[in-house]
Motif scaffolding. Structure first.
Motif, PDB file in Angstrom:
ATOM      1  N   CYS A  18       0.829  -1.200   0.000  1.00 32.43           N
ATOM      2  CA  CYS A  18       0.000   0.000   0.000  1.00 32.43           C
ATOM      3  C   CYS A  18       0.869   1.257   0.000  1.00 32.43           C
ATOM      4  CB  CYS A  18      -0.931   0.008   1.214  1.00 32.43           C
ATOM      5  SG  CYS A  18      -0.074   0.000   2.808  1.00 32.43           S
ATOM      6  N   ALA A  19       0.276   2.382  -0.395  1.00 30.59           N
ATOM      7  CA  ALA A  19       1.014   3.649  -0.514  1.00 30.59           C
ATOM      8  C   ALA A  19       1.599   4.084   0.822  1.00 30.59           C
ATOM      9  CB  ALA A  19       0.094   4.729  -1.078  1.00 30.59           C
ATOM     10  N   GLU A  20       0.811   3.923   1.902  1.00 30.40           N
ATOM     11  CA  GLU A  20       1.319   4.301   3.228  1.00 30.40           C
ATOM     12  C   GLU A  20       2.515   3.451   3.613  1.00 30.40           C
ATOM     13  OE1 GLU A  20      -3.164   4.979   3.245  1.00 30.40           O
ATOM     14  OE2 GLU A  20      -1.766   3.464   2.537  1.00 30.40           O
ATOM     15  N   GLY A  21       2.404   2.146   3.299  1.00 32.24           N
ATOM     16  CA  GLY A  21       3.500   1.237   3.634  1.00 32.24           C
ATOM     17  C   GLY A  21       4.775   1.608   2.898  1.00 32.24           C
ATOM     18  N   TYR A  25       8.082   2.819   4.967  1.00 34.12           N
ATOM     19  CA  TYR A  25       9.266   1.954   4.882  1.00 34.12           C
ATOM     20  C   TYR A  25      10.451   2.748   4.336  1.00 34.12           C
ATOM     21  CZ  TYR A  25      12.187  -2.093   3.654  1.00 34.12           C
ATOM     22  OH  TYR A  25      13.220  -2.996   3.535  1.00 34.12           O
ATOM     23  N   ALA A  26      10.202   3.572   3.324  1.00 34.44           N
ATOM     24  CA  ALA A  26      11.270   4.415   2.784  1.00 34.44           C
ATOM     25  C   ALA A  26      11.784   5.390   3.837  1.00 34.44           C
ATOM     26  CB  ALA A  26      10.765   5.185   1.559  1.00 34.44           C
ATOM     27  N   ALA A  27      10.870   5.960   4.628  1.00 36.15           N
ATOM     28  CA  ALA A  27      11.278   6.902   5.677  1.00 36.15           C
ATOM     29  C   ALA A  27      12.114   6.198   6.742  1.00 36.15           C
ATOM     30  CB  ALA A  27      10.034   7.538   6.306  1.00 36.15           C
ATOM     31  N   ALA A  28      11.720   4.952   7.094  1.00 34.33           N
ATOM     32  CA  ALA A  28      12.468   4.192   8.093  1.00 34.33           C
ATOM     33  C   ALA A  28      13.863   3.844   7.583  1.00 34.33           C
ATOM     34  CB  ALA A  28      11.704   2.920   8.452  1.00 34.33           C
ATOM     35  N   LEU A  29      13.991   3.535   6.309  1.00 29.52           N
ATOM     36  CA  LEU A  29      15.304   3.227   5.740  1.00 29.52           C
ATOM     37  C   LEU A  29      16.213   4.454   5.762  1.00 29.52           C
ATOM     38  CD1 LEU A  29      14.217   1.046   2.665  1.00 29.52           C
ATOM     39  CD2 LEU A  29      15.518   0.254   4.662  1.00 29.52           C
ATOM     40  N   ARG A  30      15.634   5.626   5.457  1.00 34.70           N
ATOM     41  CA  ARG A  30      16.448   6.848   5.443  1.00 34.70           C
ATOM     42  C   ARG A  30      16.896   7.240   6.857  1.00 34.70           C
ATOM     43  NH1 ARG A  30      12.040   8.546   2.038  1.00 34.70           N
ATOM     44  NH2 ARG A  30      12.639   8.426  -0.179  1.00 34.70           N
ATOM     45  N   ALA A  31      15.960   7.099   7.837  1.00 31.43           N
ATOM     46  CA  ALA A  31      16.280   7.538   9.206  1.00 31.43           C
ATOM     47  C   ALA A  31      16.933   6.443  10.044  1.00 31.43           C
ATOM     48  CB  ALA A  31      15.002   8.017   9.901  1.00 31.43           C
ATOM     49  N   GLY A  32      16.797   5.197   9.617  1.00 26.39           N
ATOM     50  CA  GLY A  32      17.368   4.095  10.385  1.00 26.39           C
ATOM     51  C   GLY A  32      16.406   3.525  11.390  1.00 26.39           C
ATOM     52  N   ARG A  33      15.315   4.218  11.660  1.00 24.49           N
ATOM     53  CA  ARG A  33      14.283   3.706  12.553  1.00 24.49           C
ATOM     54  C   ARG A  33      13.021   4.555  12.386  1.00 24.49           C
ATOM     55  NH1 ARG A  33      15.513   5.438  18.804  1.00 24.49           N
ATOM     56  NH2 ARG A  33      15.516   7.709  18.532  1.00 24.49           N
ATOM     57  N   ILE A  34      11.919   4.083  12.999  1.00 24.18           N
ATOM     58  CA  ILE A  34      10.656   4.808  12.915  1.00 24.18           C
ATOM     59  C   ILE A  34       9.840   4.503  14.165  1.00 24.18           C
ATOM     60  CG2 ILE A  34       9.417   2.961  11.674  1.00 24.18           C
ATOM     61  CD1 ILE A  34       8.018   5.176  10.058  1.00 24.18           C
ATOM     62  N   ALA A  35       9.110   5.482  14.653  1.00 25.47           N
ATOM     63  CA  ALA A  35       8.301   5.292  15.858  1.00 25.47           C
ATOM     64  C   ALA A  35       7.124   4.380  15.570  1.00 25.47           C
ATOM     65  CB  ALA A  35       7.795   6.644  16.373  1.00 25.47           C
ATOM     66  N   LYS A  36       6.773   3.555  16.539  1.00 28.44           N
ATOM     67  CA  LYS A  36       5.653   2.626  16.386  1.00 28.44           C
ATOM     68  C   LYS A  36       4.357   3.350  16.051  1.00 28.44           C
ATOM     69  CE  LYS A  36       6.864  -1.477  19.112  1.00 28.44           C
ATOM     70  NZ  LYS A  36       6.487  -2.290  20.290  1.00 28.44           N
ATOM     71  N   ASP A  57      14.926   0.379  22.347  1.00 29.38           N
ATOM     72  CA  ASP A  57      13.789   1.228  22.701  1.00 29.38           C
ATOM     73  C   ASP A  57      12.509   0.590  22.179  1.00 29.38           C
ATOM     74  OD1 ASP A  57      11.881   3.191  23.132  1.00 29.38           O
ATOM     75  OD2 ASP A  57      13.242   4.828  22.622  1.00 29.38           O
ATOM     76  N   PRO A  58      11.616   0.096  23.036  1.00 24.29           N
ATOM     77  CA  PRO A  58      10.401  -0.603  22.608  1.00 24.29           C
ATOM     78  C   PRO A  58       9.423   0.279  21.850  1.00 24.29           C
ATOM     79  CG  PRO A  58      10.346  -0.197  24.979  1.00 24.29           C
ATOM     80  CD  PRO A  58      11.728   0.173  24.524  1.00 24.29           C
ATOM     81  N   ASP A  59       9.578   1.603  21.894  1.00 21.62           N
ATOM     82  CA  ASP A  59       8.662   2.498  21.181  1.00 21.62           C
ATOM     83  C   ASP A  59       9.078   2.737  19.734  1.00 21.62           C
ATOM     84  OD1 ASP A  59       7.049   2.847  23.427  1.00 21.62           O
ATOM     85  OD2 ASP A  59       8.290   4.478  24.183  1.00 21.62           O
ATOM     86  N   TRP A  60      10.188   2.120  19.340  1.00 22.50           N
ATOM     87  CA  TRP A  60      10.693   2.347  17.979  1.00 22.50           C
ATOM     88  C   TRP A  60      10.872   1.021  17.242  1.00 22.50           C
ATOM     89  CZ3 TRP A  60      11.873   7.174  15.791  1.00 22.50           C
ATOM     90  CH2 TRP A  60      11.702   8.258  16.658  1.00 22.50           C
ATOM     91  N   LEU A  61      10.890   1.140  15.931  1.00 20.96           N
ATOM     92  CA  LEU A  61      11.099  -0.030  15.069  1.00 20.96           C
ATOM     93  C   LEU A  61      12.238   0.269  14.120  1.00 20.96           C
ATOM     94  CD1 LEU A  61       7.350  -0.632  14.101  1.00 20.96           C
ATOM     95  CD2 LEU A  61       8.687  -2.053  15.662  1.00 20.96           C
ATOM     96  N   ARG A  62      12.985  -0.776  13.776  1.00 23.86           N
ATOM     97  CA  ARG A  62      14.088  -0.622  12.821  1.00 23.86           C
ATOM     98  C   ARG A  62      13.754  -1.353  11.524  1.00 23.86           C
ATOM     99  NH1 ARG A  62      18.576   1.704  14.581  1.00 23.86           N
ATOM    100  NH2 ARG A  62      18.922   1.956  16.834  1.00 23.86           N
ATOM    101  N   PRO A  63      14.156  -0.803  10.382  1.00 23.50           N
ATOM    102  CA  PRO A  63      13.847  -1.453   9.103  1.00 23.50           C
ATOM    103  C   PRO A  63      14.786  -2.620   8.808  1.00 23.50           C
ATOM    104  CG  PRO A  63      15.116   0.529   8.711  1.00 23.50           C
ATOM    105  CD  PRO A  63      14.865   0.489  10.201  1.00 23.50           C
ATOM    106  N   VAL A  64      14.242  -3.642   8.197  1.00 27.14           N
ATOM    107  CA  VAL A  64      15.054  -4.741   7.677  1.00 27.14           C
ATOM    108  C   VAL A  64      15.601  -4.291   6.323  1.00 27.14           C
ATOM    109  CG1 VAL A  64      15.011  -7.126   6.869  1.00 27.14           C
ATOM    110  CG2 VAL A  64      13.669  -6.457   8.885  1.00 27.14           C
ATOM    111  N   ALA A  65      16.872  -4.527   6.082  1.00 33.05           N
ATOM    112  CA  ALA A  65      17.479  -4.117   4.810  1.00 33.05           C
ATOM    113  C   ALA A  65      16.710  -4.743   3.643  1.00 33.05           C
ATOM    114  CB  ALA A  65      18.935  -4.546   4.770  1.00 33.05           C
TER     115      ALA A  65
END
Length: 327
Positions: A18-21, A25-36, A57-65
């Motif tokens: 989906c567009a949101e996904g 995902y692109a934002a998480a790859l650029r920043a290295g992580r994203i808030a839940k 940090d349990p409030d954050w998620l990291r992207p899989v390469a």
């Protein structure tokens, strides 16, 4: 939440993210992580294992390469492809001895094949049309064909048209009153296609390039014969050409006006079959019309000849001489 939950929520697969996904995902790859909290609109990222919990940090998620995520999904596909290839080799090997026997067998063994069921018939037709190089000839008895059958005919004919294959088709006169038939012709406008019509036709027939012909094996259309004997195919082609010469091009109108006795050409055809002793249902089937229409023509014929009964009608037809006036 498992993948089945995602499919129920988002109704999409990983290949149709989906567009949101995609954006998150692109934002998480650029920043290295994203808030839940930011992925609440796209939980599919976790479901598809594109994000995993941040161990610090349990409030954050990291992207899989992406390379890792792609490899994880490609591996079972590649393994399945390798298995399919292995099965193809094994299947080919298992048929080697039979192919050798077939190559030495007399041609008559392959001349006639009985095809049981629509699946086998359609599969054989698909093979024959794939092998086509010049022309396909078809005889389609009966009246106008249902829309779903004409849609199937368009699907089968389109690749042939694109390859420049010529098509000649014989229908019965009654298709001239079928809107579906003319819609089918309009859809294939510009194709190397000719259509002619006749009062009566033989059973259904398809001939491909003087190489293979298909004819019914039963009255219920549940079985067909695939004919590859050159003599048989040549004979059927000559029959088709004979009918073709006697048929009327669809673009040429038929005379529907009654003659001096008030008898139309359709009613004259019905009169011939009445004299032969055919019942209404058989006459309708031979002329490709429904029984109600057939009976309406019989009533008009009886009125034109002044007949008061079916028995008298046959006598009056013979006495009138209308059957001998035209060929």
């Amino acid at each position: 939440m498992g993948m089945s939950g995602t499919e129920q929520t988002h109704h999409h697969s990983l290949t149709d993210l989906c567009a949101e996904g995609k954006q998150l995902y692109a934002a998480a790859l650029r920043a290295g992580r994203i808030a839940k909290r930011e992925i609440e609109t796209a939980p599919c990222l976790v479901d598809f294992a594109l994000l995993h919990p941040d161990p610090d940090d349990p409030d954050w998620l990291r992207p899989v390469a992406p390379s890792i995520a792609l490899a994880q999904r490609l591996h079972p596909i590649e393994r399945e492809i390798q298995e399919q290839r292995r099965q193809s080799v094994d299947l080919t090997t298992s048929f080697d001895e039979f192919m050798a026997i077939s190559a030495q067998a007399p041609p008559s063994i392959h001349a006639i094949t009985v095809l049981e069921g629509s699946h086998r018939i359609n599969a054989a037709l698909d093979v024959a049309t794939t092998e086509l190089k010049k022309e396909v000839l078809t005889v389609q008895p009966g009246g106008g064909r249902p829309e779903h059958l004409l849609s199937q005919a368009i699907t089968r004919s389109k690749p042939l048209i694109d390859r420049g294959i010529s098509m000649r088709t014989l229908y019965q006169h009654t298709v001239r009153y079928s809107q579906n038939t003319f819609a089918y012709i309009d859809h294939l406008a510009g194709a190397k296609m000719e259509i002619r019509t006749m009062e009566q036709l033989i059973e259904r027939l398809i001939i491909c390039d003087d190489v293979v012909a298909f004819i019914p094996a039963r009255d219920d259309d549940g079985a067909a014969l695939e004919l590859r004997h050159p003599g048989l195919v040549s004979y059927l082609t000559k029959i088709f050409d004979h009918l073709w010469q006697r048929a009327t091009p669809l673009v040429q109108p038929l005379s529907a006006a009654p003659d001096a006795e008030g008898i139309t050409e359709v009613q004259r055809s019905i009169a011939k079959l009445l004299v032969e002793g055919l019942v209404d249902e058989a006459i309708a089937r031979r002329l490709g019309m429904n029984v109600r229409t057939c009976r309406a023509h019989i009533a008009k014929l009886a009125a034109a000849l002044g007949s008061g009964s079916r028995a008298q009608l046959g006598f009056l037809i013979a006495q009138s001489g209308i059957l001998g006036e035209r060929d």
